[in-house]
Design a protein around this motif. Structure first.
Motif, PDB file in Angstrom:
ATOM      1  N   SER A  11      15.639 -66.905 -27.797  1.00 54.88           N
ATOM      2  CA  SER A  11      15.482 -65.590 -28.410  1.00 54.88           C
ATOM      3  C   SER A  11      14.956 -64.559 -27.415  1.00 54.88           C
ATOM      4  N   PHE A  13      13.496 -61.743 -28.740  1.00 52.21           N
ATOM      5  CA  PHE A  13      12.692 -60.899 -29.613  1.00 52.21           C
ATOM      6  C   PHE A  13      11.208 -60.979 -29.291  1.00 52.21           C
ATOM      7  N   ILE A  15       7.782 -59.824 -31.364  1.00 55.38           N
ATOM      8  CA  ILE A  15       7.384 -59.467 -32.723  1.00 55.38           C
ATOM      9  C   ILE A  15       5.965 -58.904 -32.708  1.00 55.38           C
ATOM     10  N   ALA A  29      10.192 -56.086 -34.975  1.00 51.70           N
ATOM     11  CA  ALA A  29      10.903 -57.057 -34.153  1.00 51.70           C
ATOM     12  C   ALA A  29      11.767 -56.284 -33.156  1.00 51.70           C
ATOM     13  N   ASP A  31      14.293 -56.400 -29.997  1.00 55.79           N
ATOM     14  CA  ASP A  31      15.219 -57.254 -29.256  1.00 55.79           C
ATOM     15  C   ASP A  31      15.357 -56.703 -27.843  1.00 55.79           C
ATOM     16  N   TYR A  59      13.798 -64.828 -36.460  1.00 54.22           N
ATOM     17  CA  TYR A  59      13.775 -64.141 -35.161  1.00 54.22           C
ATOM     18  C   TYR A  59      13.463 -65.081 -34.004  1.00 54.22           C
ATOM     19  N   PRO A  61      10.757 -65.601 -32.123  1.00 53.28           N
ATOM     20  CA  PRO A  61      10.323 -64.707 -31.049  1.00 53.28           C
ATOM     21  C   PRO A  61       9.817 -65.433 -29.813  1.00 53.28           C
TER      22      PRO A  61
END
Length: 107
Positions: A11, A13, A15, A29, A31, A59, A61
């Motif tokens: 990922s 992401f 957060i 969140a 990206d 997500y 993260p």
């Protein structure tokens, strides 16, 4: 085999999580790959933080930004402790609650 998070499909992401005494949780969140921001605000209806855990699972993260540990409302564990307990492998970044305040105007 590539190391997770280094050129792999991990990922992208980051957060940010915050909660208030009314059991409202705010989640941002971001990206890093697409520079898109997803904002959520919801009432956490269970002391197990099921809504928050579901979104964190979705997500996945690479880092989670939370305020310092403080007492959460009505026996809830708080988002910071939730991250410690259920997401120990994710990088946790603690920042002052004031950094989450969007009512302050920058200098």
């Amino acid at each position: 085999m590539e190391e997770e998070g280094v050129g792999g499909d991990h990922s992208s992401f980051v957060i940010g999580l915050i909660e208030n005494r009314a059991k409202e949780v705010g989640m941002a969140a971001f990206d890093l790959r697409s520079a898109s921001l997803h904002l959520s605000q919801y009432i956490e209806t269970s002391c197990t933080y099921q809504n928050t855990k579901t979104l964190l699972f979705f997500y996945d993260p690479m880092a989670i930004i939370v305020p310092p540990v403080k007492l959460a409302p009505d026996g809830m564990v708080g988002v910071s402790e939730l991250v410690d307990k259920h997401y120990p492998s994710n990088k946790k970044i603690t920042v002052s609650r004031g950094c989450f305040d969007d009512t302050k105007v920058g200098d």
